[in-house]
Design a protein around this motif. Structure first.
Motif, PDB file in Angstrom:
ATOM      1  N   ALA A   3      34.393 -30.500  32.896  1.00  0.00           N
ATOM      2  CA  ALA A   3      33.927 -29.163  32.509  1.00  0.00           C
ATOM      3  C   ALA A   3      32.417 -29.184  32.389  1.00  0.00           C
ATOM      4  N   PRO A   4      31.788 -28.083  32.758  1.00  0.00           N
ATOM      5  CA  PRO A   4      30.335 -28.025  32.614  1.00  0.00           C
ATOM      6  C   PRO A   4      29.922 -28.108  31.150  1.00  0.00           C
ATOM      7  N   ALA A   5      28.778 -28.720  30.932  1.00  0.00           N
ATOM      8  CA  ALA A   5      28.263 -28.834  29.565  1.00  0.00           C
ATOM      9  C   ALA A   5      27.908 -27.445  29.049  1.00  0.00           C
ATOM     10  N   PRO A   6      28.134 -27.202  27.769  1.00  0.00           N
ATOM     11  CA  PRO A   6      27.765 -25.902  27.201  1.00  0.00           C
ATOM     12  C   PRO A   6      26.255 -25.732  27.226  1.00  0.00           C
ATOM     13  N   PRO A   7      25.790 -24.501  27.304  1.00  0.00           N
ATOM     14  CA  PRO A   7      24.341 -24.286  27.300  1.00  0.00           C
ATOM     15  C   PRO A   7      23.738 -24.735  25.991  1.00  0.00           C
ATOM     16  N   PRO A   8      22.493 -25.199  26.027  1.00  0.00           N
ATOM     17  CA  PRO A   8      21.858 -25.637  24.793  1.00  0.00           C
ATOM     18  C   PRO A   8      21.764 -24.482  23.797  1.00  0.00           C
ATOM     19  N   VAL A   9      21.958 -24.838  22.544  1.00  0.00           N
ATOM     20  CA  VAL A   9      21.878 -23.834  21.480  1.00  0.00           C
ATOM     21  C   VAL A   9      20.461 -23.801  20.950  1.00  0.00           C
ATOM     22  N   GLY A  10      19.857 -22.632  20.981  1.00  0.00           N
ATOM     23  CA  GLY A  10      18.495 -22.494  20.480  1.00  0.00           C
ATOM     24  C   GLY A  10      18.483 -22.395  18.971  1.00  0.00           C
ATOM     25  N   PRO A  11      17.315 -22.348  18.391  1.00  0.00           N
ATOM     26  CA  PRO A  11      17.206 -22.219  16.943  1.00  0.00           C
ATOM     27  C   PRO A  11      17.807 -20.899  16.474  1.00  0.00           C
ATOM     28  N   ALA A  12      18.395 -20.937  15.304  1.00  0.00           N
ATOM     29  CA  ALA A  12      19.004 -19.732  14.749  1.00  0.00           C
ATOM     30  C   ALA A  12      17.932 -18.662  14.536  1.00  0.00           C
ATOM     31  N   ARG A  13      18.301 -17.436  14.865  1.00  0.00           N
ATOM     32  CA  ARG A  13      17.360 -16.333  14.659  1.00  0.00           C
ATOM     33  C   ARG A  13      17.399 -15.905  13.195  1.00  0.00           C
ATOM     34  N   PRO A  14      16.313 -15.388  12.685  1.00  0.00           N
ATOM     35  CA  PRO A  14      16.279 -14.993  11.275  1.00  0.00           C
ATOM     36  C   PRO A  14      17.037 -13.689  11.057  1.00  0.00           C
ATOM     37  N   ALA A  15      17.193 -13.340   9.810  1.00  0.00           N
ATOM     38  CA  ALA A  15      17.708 -12.032   9.412  1.00  0.00           C
ATOM     39  C   ALA A  15      16.573 -11.237   8.797  1.00  0.00           C
ATOM     40  N   ALA A  59       7.057  -7.618  14.916  1.00  0.00           N
ATOM     41  CA  ALA A  59       6.024  -7.927  15.908  1.00  0.00           C
ATOM     42  C   ALA A  59       4.939  -8.823  15.333  1.00  0.00           C
ATOM     43  N   ARG A  60       4.659  -8.649  14.044  1.00  0.00           N
ATOM     44  CA  ARG A  60       3.627  -9.478  13.421  1.00  0.00           C
ATOM     45  C   ARG A  60       4.121 -10.861  13.026  1.00  0.00           C
ATOM     46  N   HIS A  61       5.390 -10.975  12.677  1.00  0.00           N
ATOM     47  CA  HIS A  61       5.856 -12.224  12.076  1.00  0.00           C
ATOM     48  C   HIS A  61       6.891 -12.990  12.893  1.00  0.00           C
ATOM     49  N   ALA A  62       7.585 -12.340  13.818  1.00  0.00           N
ATOM     50  CA  ALA A  62       8.604 -13.050  14.601  1.00  0.00           C
ATOM     51  C   ALA A  62       8.727 -12.461  15.999  1.00  0.00           C
TER      52      ALA A  62
END
Length: 329
Positions: A3-15, A59-62
């Motif tokens: 099976a193909p490897a799962p895509p890399p998981v990026g950093p969790a997005r903030p809330a 836009a200013r912080h993330a």
């Protein structure tokens, strides 16, 4: 076949959490643990709605990792998809705001619901007791109320296994009852121009200003003040008896309303006072008739005597409550 490897998981997005009032909106980007990554306060008058304000903050912080979920509290009732602030002209659709900001989820609750949800997460250093401070009844509701631009009121109800459910109310708009002849004279004067004198009419920042001016109109002598902040500053300074009298009367009326709330709801778990006014004037509040008036319920004085009343000094308890909302949904 491999099976193909799962895509890399990026950093969790903030809330994105937000405490949206009539004058200011306080935003914060938080991680999955609730830690604040960035925060900013903006003036509501500078934006045409919360979506525009949120976009500016993100836009200013993330800009490279925008939030994918959000929890906001607003200074107004939340009864459906359309939200209209009580003391500002912002109106928005929750579903439209979620879509416009690309969010998976957007929770919107009344501001005092968020404040009430914060109570279980407060540390002992986040509040100051006023009056006897027992533990309160463990299985009973807890009341949260406090004056600011208006008078917010909510209940926190235990819900098994350490959980809680917050109930929004519009308790700030109950009819205000006087506790003595001076208060009766003020309310009678206001009846000349208001068909309903609610608790919020006097127990709030604008209410303090109205009360001070009404006392002057009834013959009390003292300097004229342009704002609630000027009145509380004069009262704290100690050289303006009329300012001190007005602040003490607001706190006495708050005691009456808080006691009525406990009698009406059985909130024997305690009363937590929040909002911007009381924590900023804590010496005056502790010296005020608040606790005496809270207990002044005739045959039911003993019923209230064991209920703790605490002033929350945490700088932004709504953020604690919104983080709890993100965790529990």
């Amino acid at each position: 076949m491999t099976a193909p490897a799962p895509p890399p998981v990026g950093p969790a997005r903030p809330a994105l959490i937000a405490d949206i009032g009539g004058t200011n909106a306080r935003f914060a980007l938080v991680d999955e643990a609730g830690a604040v990554l960035a925060r900013e306060r903006v003036a509501t008058r500078d934006f045409d709605g919360p979506v525009a304000a949120a976009r500016a903050v993100v836009a200013r912080h993330a800009p490279d990792a925008p939030p994918d979920r959000a929890a906001w509290c607003v200074a107004c009732p939340v009864t459906g998809d359309t939200v209209t602030l009580t003391n500002h002209d912002w109106t928005f659709s929750i579903s439209d705001a979620r879509a416009a900001l690309g969010l998976k989820t957007l929770h919107v609750v009344n501001d005092f619901v968020a404040n009430a949800l914060a109570i279980p997460d407060l540390a002992a250093s986040d509040w100051v007791a006023v009056g006897p401070d027992g533990p309160g009844q463990a299985d009973a509701p807890i009341a949260a109320l406090g004056p600011g631009t208006g008078l917010g009121v909510a209940l926190l109800v235990p819900e098994g296994a350490g959980g809680y459910r917050a109930l929004a109310t519009e308790g700030g708009h109950v009819t205000l009852a006087p506790g003595n002849a001076d208060e009766a004279a003020v309310i009678a004067r206001l009846w000349e121009t208001h068909d309903h004198v609610s608790a919020e009419r006097l127990i709030s920042g604008p209410g303090l200003l109205l009360l001070h001016r009404t006392l002057r109109a009834l013959g009390a002598e003292g300097p004229f003040h342009e704002s609630p902040d000027a009145i509380t500053a004069a009262a704290l300074d100690g050289n303006d008896p009329l300012a001190a009298r007005a602040v003490a009367m607001v706190f006495a009326l708050l005691g009456t309303v808080a006691g009525n709330l406990v009698l009406s709801t059985g909130a024997l778990g305690g009363v937590y006072i929040l909002g911007g006014i009381v924590p900023a004037t804590l010496p005056l509040f502790r010296a005020s008739p608040f606790r005496a008036r809270f207990e002044a319920k005739g045959r039911f004085r003993d019923y209230l005597a064991g209920v703790p009343t605490r002033v929350v000094t945490h700088p932004n308890p709504a953020f604690l409550g919104l983080n709890r909302l993100l965790r529990t949904g």
